[in-house]
Write a protein that holds these residues in place. Sequence first.
Motif, PDB file in Angstrom:
ATOM      1  N   TYR A  53      12.485 102.634  -4.997  1.00 29.11           N
ATOM      2  CA  TYR A  53      12.044 101.898  -5.679  1.00 29.11           C
ATOM      3  C   TYR A  53      12.519 100.542  -6.488  1.00 29.11           C
ATOM      4  N   VAL A  54      14.677 100.769  -5.872  1.00 27.91           N
ATOM      5  CA  VAL A  54      15.272  99.479  -6.164  1.00 27.91           C
ATOM      6  C   VAL A  54      14.502  98.611  -5.721  1.00 27.91           C
ATOM      7  N   SER A  55      14.684  98.468  -4.578  1.00 26.51           N
ATOM      8  CA  SER A  55      14.237  96.937  -3.521  1.00 26.51           C
ATOM      9  C   SER A  55      12.368  97.142  -3.861  1.00 26.51           C
ATOM     10  N   LYS A  56      11.938  97.327  -4.761  1.00 24.42           N
ATOM     11  CA  LYS A  56      10.468  97.067  -4.973  1.00 24.42           C
ATOM     12  C   LYS A  56      10.551  96.410  -6.631  1.00 24.42           C
ATOM     13  N   GLY A  75      22.301  97.618 -12.656  1.00 23.46           N
ATOM     14  CA  GLY A  75      22.254  98.870 -13.516  1.00 23.46           C
ATOM     15  C   GLY A  75      23.188  98.530 -14.350  1.00 23.46           C
ATOM     16  N   ALA A  76      22.650  99.678 -15.426  1.00 22.34           N
ATOM     17  CA  ALA A  76      23.915 100.231 -16.672  1.00 22.34           C
ATOM     18  C   ALA A  76      24.923 100.913 -15.293  1.00 22.34           C
ATOM     19  N   VAL A  94      18.242 103.884 -14.295  1.00 25.03           N
ATOM     20  CA  VAL A  94      18.698 102.710 -15.355  1.00 25.03           C
ATOM     21  C   VAL A  94      20.002 102.527 -14.728  1.00 25.03           C
ATOM     22  N   GLN A  95      20.565 103.685 -14.025  1.00 24.23           N
ATOM     23  CA  GLN A  95      22.275 103.071 -13.341  1.00 24.23           C
ATOM     24  C   GLN A  95      22.050 102.393 -11.782  1.00 24.23           C
ATOM     25  N   GLU A 132       2.773  94.426 -12.852  1.00 20.17           N
ATOM     26  CA  GLU A 132       2.644  94.133 -14.264  1.00 20.17           C
ATOM     27  C   GLU A 132       3.196  95.328 -15.409  1.00 20.17           C
ATOM     28  N   TRP A 133       3.846  96.424 -14.797  1.00 23.03           N
ATOM     29  CA  TRP A 133       4.893  97.334 -15.506  1.00 23.03           C
ATOM     30  C   TRP A 133       6.257  97.177 -15.361  1.00 23.03           C
ATOM     31  N   SER A 134       5.697  97.241 -16.668  1.00 27.15           N
ATOM     32  CA  SER A 134       7.785  96.811 -17.226  1.00 27.15           C
ATOM     33  C   SER A 134       8.887  97.955 -17.054  1.00 27.15           C
ATOM     34  N   LEU A 135       9.131  98.232 -16.738  1.00 28.51           N
ATOM     35  CA  LEU A 135       9.983 100.303 -17.356  1.00 28.51           C
ATOM     36  C   LEU A 135      11.546  99.785 -17.839  1.00 28.51           C
ATOM     37  N   GLY A 136      11.285  98.681 -19.191  1.00 27.94           N
ATOM     38  CA  GLY A 136      13.137  98.380 -19.490  1.00 27.94           C
ATOM     39  C   GLY A 136      13.686  98.966 -19.693  1.00 27.94           C
TER      40      GLY A 136
END
Length: 53
Positions: free
Chosen positions: A4-7, A14-15, A39-40, A49-53
């Motif tokens: 999913y990172v590339s999407k 990431g942290a 998050v890493q 439209e989705w933001s996963l902060g």
Amino acid sequence: MERYVSKSATQKNGASLAEVVNLELELGAQFSSQYRERVQLVNASEFGEWSLG
């Protein structure tokens, strides 16, 4: 999860594990393993439209 990172529109780094652990200690909470992994991989991921902060 890595697929999913590339999407993600943001592509921010990431942290580190140390940063995640320090934040958990500061908040007195423990994140789920799935959240820790996400998050890493990517910071502030966005999918359409989705933001996963």
